[in-house]
Design a protein around this motif. Sequence first.
Motif, PDB file in Angstrom:
ATOM      1  N   TYR A  58       0.856  -1.193   0.000  1.00  0.00           N
ATOM      2  CA  TYR A  58       0.000   0.000   0.000  1.00  0.00           C
ATOM      3  C   TYR A  58       0.888   1.237   0.000  1.00  0.00           C
ATOM      4  CZ  TYR A  58      -2.885  -3.801   1.509  1.00  0.00           C
ATOM      5  OH  TYR A  58      -3.504  -5.023   1.580  1.00  0.00           O
ATOM      6  N   HIS A  59       0.528   2.218  -0.830  1.00  0.00           N
ATOM      7  CA  HIS A  59       1.310   3.447  -0.894  1.00  0.00           C
ATOM      8  C   HIS A  59       1.228   4.169   0.441  1.00  0.00           C
ATOM      9  CE1 HIS A  59       2.326   7.614  -1.767  1.00  0.00           C
ATOM     10  NE2 HIS A  59       3.030   7.151  -2.794  1.00  0.00           N
ATOM     11  N   GLY A  60       0.032   4.405   0.909  1.00  0.00           N
ATOM     12  CA  GLY A  60      -0.150   5.010   2.222  1.00  0.00           C
ATOM     13  C   GLY A  60      -0.356   6.508   2.224  1.00  0.00           C
ATOM     14  N   HIS A  61       0.031   7.204   1.167  1.00  0.00           N
ATOM     15  CA  HIS A  61      -0.216   8.651   1.119  1.00  0.00           C
ATOM     16  C   HIS A  61      -0.278   9.109  -0.329  1.00  0.00           C
ATOM     17  CE1 HIS A  61       0.804  13.036   2.244  1.00  0.00           C
ATOM     18  NE2 HIS A  61      -0.483  12.818   2.315  1.00  0.00           N
ATOM     19  N   LEU A  62      -1.158   8.498  -1.064  1.00  0.00           N
ATOM     20  CA  LEU A  62      -1.373   8.879  -2.449  1.00  0.00           C
ATOM     21  C   LEU A  62      -2.121  10.205  -2.463  1.00  0.00           C
ATOM     22  CD1 LEU A  62      -1.014   7.979  -5.347  1.00  0.00           C
ATOM     23  CD2 LEU A  62      -3.128   6.698  -5.160  1.00  0.00           C
ATOM     24  N   CYS A  63      -1.514  11.216  -3.050  1.00  0.00           N
ATOM     25  CA  CYS A  63      -2.111  12.549  -3.124  1.00  0.00           C
ATOM     26  C   CYS A  63      -1.416  13.305  -4.258  1.00  0.00           C
ATOM     27  CB  CYS A  63      -1.954  13.278  -1.788  1.00  0.00           C
ATOM     28  SG  CYS A  63      -0.241  13.607  -1.334  1.00  0.00           S
ATOM     29  N   PRO A  64      -1.943  14.451  -4.671  1.00  0.00           N
ATOM     30  CA  PRO A  64      -1.329  15.186  -5.789  1.00  0.00           C
ATOM     31  C   PRO A  64       0.155  15.514  -5.590  1.00  0.00           C
ATOM     32  CG  PRO A  64      -3.512  16.039  -5.365  1.00  0.00           C
ATOM     33  CD  PRO A  64      -3.205  15.074  -4.243  1.00  0.00           C
ATOM     34  N   SER A  65       0.583  15.711  -4.356  1.00  0.00           N
ATOM     35  CA  SER A  65       1.998  16.033  -4.140  1.00  0.00           C
ATOM     36  C   SER A  65       2.891  14.798  -4.176  1.00  0.00           C
ATOM     37  CB  SER A  65       2.178  16.788  -2.821  1.00  0.00           C
ATOM     38  OG  SER A  65       1.752  16.005  -1.740  1.00  0.00           O
ATOM     39  N   ASN A  66       2.304  13.606  -4.289  1.00  0.00           N
ATOM     40  CA  ASN A  66       3.091  12.383  -4.397  1.00  0.00           C
ATOM     41  C   ASN A  66       2.926  11.704  -5.750  1.00  0.00           C
ATOM     42  OD1 ASN A  66       4.550  12.300  -2.030  1.00  0.00           O
ATOM     43  ND2 ASN A  66       2.935  11.314  -0.879  1.00  0.00           N
ATOM     44  N   VAL A  67       2.526  12.485  -6.752  1.00  0.00           N
ATOM     45  CA  VAL A  67       2.434  11.990  -8.123  1.00  0.00           C
ATOM     46  C   VAL A  67       3.106  13.011  -9.032  1.00  0.00           C
ATOM     47  CG1 VAL A  67       0.906  11.302 -10.026  1.00  0.00           C
ATOM     48  CG2 VAL A  67       0.238  10.815  -7.659  1.00  0.00           C
ATOM     49  N   THR A  68       3.946  12.533  -9.923  1.00  0.00           N
ATOM     50  CA  THR A  68       4.561  13.397 -10.926  1.00  0.00           C
ATOM     51  C   THR A  68       4.331  12.767 -12.295  1.00  0.00           C
ATOM     52  OG1 THR A  68       6.567  14.626 -11.508  1.00  0.00           O
ATOM     53  CG2 THR A  68       6.856  12.332 -10.850  1.00  0.00           C
ATOM     54  N   LEU A  69       4.634  13.510 -13.317  1.00  0.00           N
ATOM     55  CA  LEU A  69       4.515  12.995 -14.681  1.00  0.00           C
ATOM     56  C   LEU A  69       5.884  13.032 -15.342  1.00  0.00           C
ATOM     57  CD1 LEU A  69       1.288  14.822 -15.885  1.00  0.00           C
ATOM     58  CD2 LEU A  69       1.510  12.421 -15.263  1.00  0.00           C
ATOM     59  N   GLN A  70       6.212  11.969 -16.032  1.00  0.00           N
ATOM     60  CA  GLN A  70       7.431  11.950 -16.821  1.00  0.00           C
ATOM     61  C   GLN A  70       7.031  11.507 -18.218  1.00  0.00           C
ATOM     62  OE1 GLN A  70      10.612   9.671 -15.117  1.00  0.00           O
ATOM     63  NE2 GLN A  70      12.116  10.725 -16.346  1.00  0.00           N
ATOM     64  N   GLN A  71       7.108  12.423 -19.148  1.00  0.00           N
ATOM     65  CA  GLN A  71       6.684  12.192 -20.535  1.00  0.00           C
ATOM     66  C   GLN A  71       5.244  11.687 -20.584  1.00  0.00           C
ATOM     67  OE1 GLN A  71       9.777   9.561 -21.892  1.00  0.00           O
ATOM     68  NE2 GLN A  71      11.219  11.241 -22.175  1.00  0.00           N
ATOM     69  N   GLY A  72       4.391  12.291 -19.763  1.00  0.00           N
ATOM     70  CA  GLY A  72       2.968  11.962 -19.742  1.00  0.00           C
ATOM     71  C   GLY A  72       2.607  10.728 -18.950  1.00  0.00           C
ATOM     72  N   VAL A  73       3.606  10.045 -18.367  1.00  0.00           N
ATOM     73  CA  VAL A  73       3.361   8.823 -17.602  1.00  0.00           C
ATOM     74  C   VAL A  73       3.431   9.161 -16.107  1.00  0.00           C
ATOM     75  CG1 VAL A  73       4.236   6.504 -17.083  1.00  0.00           C
ATOM     76  CG2 VAL A  73       4.345   7.399 -19.421  1.00  0.00           C
ATOM     77  N   PRO A  74       2.412   8.755 -15.321  1.00  0.00           N
ATOM     78  CA  PRO A  74       2.459   9.066 -13.886  1.00  0.00           C
ATOM     79  C   PRO A  74       3.496   8.222 -13.154  1.00  0.00           C
ATOM     80  CG  PRO A  74       0.518   7.750 -14.391  1.00  0.00           C
ATOM     81  CD  PRO A  74       1.181   8.075 -15.697  1.00  0.00           C
ATOM     82  N   ILE A  75       4.167   8.851 -12.211  1.00  0.00           N
ATOM     83  CA  ILE A  75       5.142   8.204 -11.338  1.00  0.00           C
ATOM     84  C   ILE A  75       4.683   8.468  -9.914  1.00  0.00           C
ATOM     85  CG2 ILE A  75       7.561   8.112 -10.601  1.00  0.00           C
ATOM     86  CD1 ILE A  75       7.343   7.492 -13.551  1.00  0.00           C
ATOM     87  N   LEU A  76       4.546   7.405  -9.114  1.00  0.00           N
ATOM     88  CA  LEU A  76       4.199   7.574  -7.703  1.00  0.00           C
ATOM     89  C   LEU A  76       5.462   7.886  -6.925  1.00  0.00           C
ATOM     90  CD1 LEU A  76       1.677   4.712  -6.878  1.00  0.00           C
ATOM     91  CD2 LEU A  76       1.230   7.025  -7.670  1.00  0.00           C
ATOM     92  N   LEU A  77       5.416   8.927  -6.141  1.00  0.00           N
ATOM     93  CA  LEU A  77       6.558   9.304  -5.311  1.00  0.00           C
ATOM     94  C   LEU A  77       6.373   8.776  -3.900  1.00  0.00           C
ATOM     95  CD1 LEU A  77       6.956  12.991  -6.493  1.00  0.00           C
ATOM     96  CD2 LEU A  77       8.041  10.934  -7.405  1.00  0.00           C
ATOM     97  N   ASP A  78       7.445   8.411  -3.299  1.00  0.00           N
ATOM     98  CA  ASP A  78       7.503   7.960  -1.910  1.00  0.00           C
ATOM     99  C   ASP A  78       6.576   6.800  -1.579  1.00  0.00           C
ATOM    100  OD1 ASP A  78       9.303  10.000  -1.774  1.00  0.00           O
ATOM    101  OD2 ASP A  78       7.952  11.396  -0.802  1.00  0.00           O
ATOM    102  N   PRO A  79       6.414   5.834  -2.491  1.00  0.00           N
ATOM    103  CA  PRO A  79       5.613   4.678  -2.121  1.00  0.00           C
ATOM    104  C   PRO A  79       6.351   3.857  -1.071  1.00  0.00           C
ATOM    105  CG  PRO A  79       6.731   4.240  -4.152  1.00  0.00           C
ATOM    106  CD  PRO A  79       7.022   5.677  -3.797  1.00  0.00           C
ATOM    107  N   LEU A  80       5.630   3.137  -0.277  1.00  0.00           N
ATOM    108  CA  LEU A  80       6.159   2.247   0.746  1.00  0.00           C
ATOM    109  C   LEU A  80       6.701   2.991   1.958  1.00  0.00           C
ATOM    110  CD1 LEU A  80       8.315  -0.054  -1.573  1.00  0.00           C
ATOM    111  CD2 LEU A  80       5.923  -0.353  -0.993  1.00  0.00           C
TER     112      LEU A  80
END
Length: 124
Positions: A58-80
Amino acid sequence: SQLGILGLGFSDGQAWLKRPYYQNTLAELQGDLPGVAPLSLIRALIRIVRVLHEGRVYHGHLCPSNVTLQQGVPILLDPLFRSLLPAEERARASVSSLADVAPELIAGVPLTRSVDVYGLGTVC
């Protein structure tokens, strides 16, 4: 990787996570997503979260500040990372707004799928 992790571990009793630097998060872009269809973004995030959950992660804190885009593809930041913290610290860790935090985290209960489903709602 769509999880953006280069390294993860513990040092002197503290959890650490190494990830690349990303220019902007979805929170910083404030809805300005040139060339990215919002529905495609949502579908991609759901796929990523589904893969995590299939592995009982489980990511545990999925929110707009923990998602970025790289060439249009979402990347989850700080999972785990949040799952490495003691329950009483999870709600406090890197919280920019209580609106981003699932009620289960505030209550200090163990992470479950519902925490990430709530988080998807904050992103969408």
